[in-house]
Design a protein around this motif. Structure first.
Motif, mmCIF file in Angstrom:
data_model
loop_
_atom_site.group_PDB
_atom_site.id
_atom_site.type_symbol
_atom_site.label_atom_id
_atom_site.label_comp_id
_atom_site.label_asym_id
_atom_site.label_seq_id
_atom_site.Cartn_x
_atom_site.Cartn_y
_atom_site.Cartn_z
ATOM 1 N N VAL A 70 0.658 -1.222 0.201
ATOM 2 C CA VAL A 70 0.195 0.262 0.158
ATOM 3 C C VAL A 70 1.584 1.213 -0.256
ATOM 4 O O VAL A 70 2.159 1.712 0.327
ATOM 5 C CB VAL A 70 -0.905 0.227 0.875
ATOM 6 C CG1 VAL A 70 -1.716 -1.340 0.652
ATOM 7 C CG2 VAL A 70 -0.050 0.542 2.381
ATOM 8 N N GLN A 71 0.696 2.053 -0.609
ATOM 9 C CA GLN A 71 1.654 3.448 -0.823
ATOM 10 C C GLN A 71 0.678 3.895 1.123
ATOM 11 O O GLN A 71 -0.266 3.997 1.302
ATOM 12 C CB GLN A 71 0.409 4.555 -1.429
ATOM 13 C CG GLN A 71 -0.670 5.067 -1.392
ATOM 14 C CD GLN A 71 -1.328 5.612 -2.058
ATOM 15 O OE1 GLN A 71 -1.534 5.981 -3.488
ATOM 16 N NE2 GLN A 71 -1.882 6.839 -1.912
ATOM 17 N N GLN A 72 1.818 4.301 0.927
ATOM 18 C CA GLN A 72 2.065 5.417 2.844
ATOM 19 C C GLN A 72 1.218 6.787 2.504
ATOM 20 O O GLN A 72 0.820 7.580 3.351
ATOM 21 C CB GLN A 72 3.213 5.096 3.340
ATOM 22 C CG GLN A 72 3.240 4.002 3.494
ATOM 23 C CD GLN A 72 2.947 3.174 4.790
ATOM 24 O OE1 GLN A 72 2.160 3.372 5.736
ATOM 25 N NE2 GLN A 72 2.386 1.900 4.409
ATOM 26 N N SER A 73 2.161 7.458 1.988
ATOM 27 C CA SER A 73 1.942 9.080 1.461
ATOM 28 C C SER A 73 2.729 9.442 0.339
ATOM 29 O O SER A 73 3.541 8.482 -1.007
ATOM 30 C CB SER A 73 2.756 10.260 3.139
ATOM 31 O OG SER A 73 4.112 9.228 2.424
ATOM 32 N N PHE A 74 2.507 10.859 -0.608
ATOM 33 C CA PHE A 74 2.683 10.720 -1.246
ATOM 34 C C PHE A 74 3.216 12.386 -1.727
ATOM 35 O O PHE A 74 2.910 13.346 -0.201
ATOM 36 C CB PHE A 74 1.133 10.403 -2.456
ATOM 37 C CG PHE A 74 0.502 11.279 -1.818
ATOM 38 C CD1 PHE A 74 0.093 13.167 -3.465
ATOM 39 C CD2 PHE A 74 -0.550 11.069 -1.316
ATOM 40 C CE1 PHE A 74 -0.657 13.109 -2.236
ATOM 41 C CE2 PHE A 74 -1.786 11.401 -1.441
ATOM 42 C CZ PHE A 74 -1.897 12.631 -1.844
ATOM 43 N N SER A 75 3.808 13.350 -2.337
ATOM 44 C CA SER A 75 4.201 14.623 -2.050
ATOM 45 C C SER A 75 4.678 15.189 -3.834
ATOM 46 O O SER A 75 5.140 14.443 -4.810
ATOM 47 C CB SER A 75 5.188 15.127 -0.863
ATOM 48 O OG SER A 75 5.858 16.353 -1.161
#
Length: 329
Positions: A70-75
């Motif tokens: 799963v993705q945890q975060s993004f920017s």
């Protein structure tokens, strides 16, 4: 496309167990005993905020990342129009803090990756555009729970693997005595929000990017104790004088569609919640659907957007999904 009607206030999907996941502050909130919050400094100019009750719209759905977790975060690197997504590496103990960062275009196509060994959980990170380069700010030096003790800044290099002791890193300890540090970027106002754990509670401190980059963490624009927000914390970001938070869990037998994802807005000058918790149905038809990450971006046409991330798909093939809100008040 929108999947979200106007948000309802907290109540749906709330549980005492979810509140306790956030620790002492949230446990007090569960009992109606929320701790007082007072700012140590308050110098952020007033500004508009995103209306959390307004609809959310798709950027993309069900896109593959470099890894299968799963993705945890993004920017977003708002200077160079780039998007980066963080995951824990598949098949490894999460407490090792080994991350994968995938670069995507805005259609969700994969453009590159990096591996980061011993960095942290990927709770939140920042992408900073400098000329034609992107520098990432991440947690680093994973503790025994797999969360980063400090912050690191380093240049994005496609295909590279960095260790927590790499000479390519510039490391920072924004708050002495804090056991965990993560960060988020306001790319519109060039500010870095640092979230840290100290004395049994989470705190927020806002800095100009230039001050943070030079290691000057002594005089934040604002510093507050994070108010109690019931639920499982899944992401945060910052725009102007406001921090935004997302809580919730993946779909399950006990949490069926449309789930229990809530959004909240905190005024960084007062430490108070000014909107929320507000229920969101963004991406409610996704399979699995776990809230994972928030970020701010401004389009080339000048429109600020508040992005919400969700993981979808089956185990061993998790996918990335991004939605955004664009209504300001």
């Amino acid at each position: 496309m929108t999947e979200e009607s106007t948000g309802s206030q907290a109540g749906e999907g709330w549980s005492r167990r979810g509140a306790l996941r956030l620790g002492g502050g949230a446990a007090l909130a569960a009992l109606g005993l929320a701790a007082g919050v007072s700012p140590a400094s308050a110098a952020v100019p007033s500004g508009r905020r995103f209306d959390l009750t307004k609809p959310s719209y798709d950027l993309f759905r069900h896109k593959q990342l470099h890894d299968v977790t799963v993705q945890q975060s993004f920017s977003f690197d708002n200077v160079n129009r780039r998007l980066f997504v963080a995951q824990l590496r598949g098949g490894q103990d999460g407490k090792l803090g080994n991350l994968c960062i995938t670069r995507l275009d805005f259609s969700g196509n994969r453009l590159g990756w990096m591996h980061l060994n011993g960095f942290g959980h990927g709770v939140s990170f920042a992408a900073q555009g400098v000329g034609g380069d992107t520098y990432l700010w991440t947690e680093v030096e994973a503790n025994s729970n797999g969360y980063g003790r400090r912050l690191a800044r380093f240049k994005w290099v496609n295909g590279a693997t960095l260790s927590a002791s790499s000479s390519a890193l510039t490391k920072y300890t924004p708050v002495s005595g804090a056991t965990e540090h993560t960060c988020a970027i306001d790319p519109i106002n060039n500010r870095l929000l640092v979230r840290y754990h100290k004395d049994g509670a989470k705190h927020l401190a806002l800095y100009s990017i230039s001050s943070a980059q030079s290691g000057n963490f002594g005089s934040p624009l604002a510093r507050v104790r994070q108010p109690s927000i019931p639920g499982t914390m899944q992401g945060y970001t910052v725009y102007g004088p406001y921090a935004y938070f997302m809580v919730g869990n993946a779909y399950s037998a006990g949490n069926p569609s449309p789930g229990n994802t809530y959004l909240s807005t905190v005024n960084l000058n007062t430490g108070k919640i000014v909107q929320g918790p507000t229920f969101t149905k963004a991406g409610s038809t996704l399979t699995f659907r776990e809230p994972e990450g928030m970020a701010v971006y401004r389009t080339a046409a000048g429109e600020p957007r508040l992005f919400l991330g969700f993981a979808s798909g089956s185990a061993g093939d998790r996918r990335s999904n991004l939605f955004y809100k664009n209504a300001l008040v």
